[in-house]
Design a protein around this motif. Structure first.
Motif, PDB file in Angstrom:
ATOM      1  N   ASP A 158       0.848  -1.187   0.000  1.00 40.17           N
ATOM      2  CA  ASP A 158       0.000   0.000   0.000  1.00 40.17           C
ATOM      3  C   ASP A 158       0.889   1.243   0.000  1.00 40.17           C
ATOM      4  O   ASP A 158       1.967   1.244   0.608  1.00 40.17           O
ATOM      5  CB  ASP A 158      -0.879  -0.015   1.254  1.00 40.17           C
ATOM      6  CG  ASP A 158      -1.894   1.108   1.263  1.00 40.17           C
ATOM      7  OD1 ASP A 158      -2.920   0.975   0.583  1.00 40.17           O
ATOM      8  OD2 ASP A 158      -1.652   2.121   1.960  1.00 40.17           O
ATOM      9  N   LYS A 180      -4.566  -3.773   3.805  1.00 41.21           N
ATOM     10  CA  LYS A 180      -5.813  -3.014   3.761  1.00 41.21           C
ATOM     11  C   LYS A 180      -6.967  -3.943   3.412  1.00 41.21           C
ATOM     12  O   LYS A 180      -6.821  -4.884   2.627  1.00 41.21           O
ATOM     13  CB  LYS A 180      -5.718  -1.908   2.711  1.00 41.21           C
ATOM     14  CG  LYS A 180      -4.784  -0.769   3.079  1.00 41.21           C
ATOM     15  CD  LYS A 180      -5.423   0.196   4.063  1.00 41.21           C
ATOM     16  CE  LYS A 180      -6.511   1.032   3.410  1.00 41.21           C
ATOM     17  NZ  LYS A 180      -7.067   2.042   4.351  1.00 41.21           N
ATOM     18  N   VAL A 206       0.297  -3.169   4.452  1.00 41.35           N
ATOM     19  CA  VAL A 206       0.526  -1.975   5.271  1.00 41.35           C
ATOM     20  C   VAL A 206       1.488  -2.265   6.414  1.00 41.35           C
ATOM     21  O   VAL A 206       1.998  -1.345   7.048  1.00 41.35           O
ATOM     22  CB  VAL A 206      -0.796  -1.415   5.841  1.00 41.35           C
ATOM     23  CG1 VAL A 206      -1.706  -0.925   4.726  1.00 41.35           C
ATOM     24  CG2 VAL A 206      -1.514  -2.451   6.706  1.00 41.35           C
TER      25      VAL A 206
END
Length: 477
Positions: free
Chosen positions: A77, A137, A145
């Motif tokens: 991410d 996520k 993440v």
């Protein structure tokens, strides 16, 4: 409102339902299907944001594999590339390939939609192994993440604890906090708990997030009644965003299937998932579950507060006002909740720090109550959507390595309440451990110290020994 009406309708008719409709009887053999089957030496993980990324990461650890910057950018991410660059992530993965060539998953500690914890190792290699944490996520590109791997030496037990007898381990646990509560016991086919050894097992202790077991029990009952299904979608709304919710960064109105909320609530103790589930099921059902599950002093848990509601007592009222709630009659507490706590909405902190309430004014029950919660959930009809949803949630995380691989079914819930000054005031762990053909074992270890100072690693070590001793007892015919 329609869902709430259906649930209330189900509650009204609950008394007319036979026990066989809501619970399995004592003659039903346990149906234990592994949550993460081991096939050909490879754990089969369900698809999802984290597990999809775990599959990619494990592929990258194969000898001779290379990881490109393009792959890093595709799988991470953007938020994970701010403080750590794509080049640095690439170098980290390259280093893991050297440390753990051709790594496989050796143990599944925890898997939920947004977090996973695994033990990895090169096949047949001795310790240290790799303790891997992966986060992703839930929405959007479902990129990574969080990613980290630390060395794990093969045991959480300190050497001094590895030879303790059951009595010695129980005695040592009792020294690790000022107000301990411990139960090592069994659950029979009727869901009745018996004690093998205990220390203050009938004395109420602050449970921290173990209280979420009664919410999970409420979900099991709601599904059994047909008021809720595991596939129902629950949108994330601002009114239920709670402190400590890992999913708080997801967009408002993200639809979460009930089954995912349950795994998040129990597996990683996500507080926003908890308040969403609390709101979905409603306090009348949850307060009734506390009574029906045989909690010895049910009014210590009623009204069953959600996360934000409880944290308002910690931070939004001065101590004397908060204590009027804690020490009030049940009727007073319901009125105080309606008039003073609920209007505050989600908790975002406050001017007060009522840390003495962590042990003396939060969710409280005794170790045997926790055992009974496990026992009652086990009585949901075998093979039903209700038991499968509860099983997937309660089995999502087991807290420690070398636990899941010894049992066909492990259920776990733990919790903590800590202050920045004095560390852990409450540190709780509860496991149910089951193999087919045997009554399950239970280890409930609740450490409370009003002034804090609980050492989490000492607690972990002694708990590890208690779990090992439970396993050894299970091997005796």
């Amino acid at each position: 409102m329609k869902r709430l009406a259906l649930l209330l309708f189900g509650l009204c008719w609950m008394g007319l339902l036979s026990a066989q409709q809501l619970y399995s009887d004592g003659f039903d053999p346990p149906e234990i299907k592994p949550l993460f089957p081991l096939v050909g030496g490879i754990y089969q993980l369900p698809p999802g944001p984290t597990t999809n990324q775990v599959q990619w990461l494990m592929g990258e650890l194969a000898a001779g594999e290379t990881t490109s910057l393009a792959e890093i950018n595709a799988h991470f991410d953007p938020s994970a590339l701010v403080s750590t660059t794509a080049t640095q992530w690439k170098s980290f993965i390259d280093s893991l390939r050297v440390s753990f060539p051709n790594a496989v998953i050796r143990d599944v500690v925890m898997v939920t939609p947004v977090r996973a914890t695994l033990v990895i190792a090169t096949p047949s290699a001795p310790p240290p192994y790799g303790f891997m944490n992966v986060g992703a996520k839930y929405t959007g590109g479902q990129g990574i993440v969080l990613f980290g791997v630390s060395n794990y030496g093969g045991s959480v037990q300190y050497p001094v604890d590895q030879t303790l007898s059951l009595v010695q381990a129980a005695d040592k646990f009792a020294t690790l906090s000022t107000s301990p509560g411990l139960l090592v016991g069994r659950i029979n086919s009727a869901g009745v708990c018996s004690e093998i050894i205990g220390r203050n097992s009938a004395s109420p202790r602050a449970t921290a997030s173990i209280f979420k077991l009664w919410i999970l029990g409420g979900l099991g009952r709601a599904i059994a009644l047909g008021a809720v299904t595991s596939a129902d979608l629950v949108p994330m709304v601002a009114s239920e965003i709670a402190p400590g919710g890992i999913i708080n960064s997801e967009p408002l109105n993200t639809p979460f299937p009930v089954r995912d909320l349950a795994r998040l609530m129990i597996g990683i103790s996500d507080n926003t998932a908890t308040d969403l589930m609390h709101q979905l099921l409603g306090r009348p059902l949850l307060d009734q579950i506390i009574v029906d599950y045989g909690v010895a002093q049910p009014d210590l848990l009623r009204p069953l507060l959600g996360i934000s509601e409880q944290f308002h007592l910690f931070t939004s009222f001065n101590l004397s006002t908060a204590l009027t709630y804690v020490n009030g009659t049940l009727a007073f507490r319901y009125q105080f909740l309606q008039n003073q706590i609920e209007p505050l909405g989600p908790n975002t902190g406050g001017p007060f720090a009522n840390t003495t309430l962590y042990t003396d004014g939060s969710w409280r029950a005794n170790s045997m109550d926790v055992c009974r919660a496990f026992g009652q959930m086990l009585r949901l009809p075998q093979g039903s959507e209700a038991i499968m949803t509860v099983d997937a949630a309660a089995g999502a995380g087991v807290a420690q390595p070398e636990v899941r691989n010894k049992w066909q079914r492990v259920w776990y819930k733990g919790g903590s309440l800590a202050s920045g000054t004095n560390g852990f005031h409450v540190l709780t762990h509860a496991w149910m451990l089951q193999n087919a053909g045997q009554d399950p074992y239970v280890v409930v270890a609740m450490a409370n110290s009003i002034n804090g100072g609980i050492d989490q690693f000492n607690v972990q070590s002694v708990n590890g020994r208690l779990l090992q001793l439970a396993y050894e007892m299970s091997l005796v015919p």
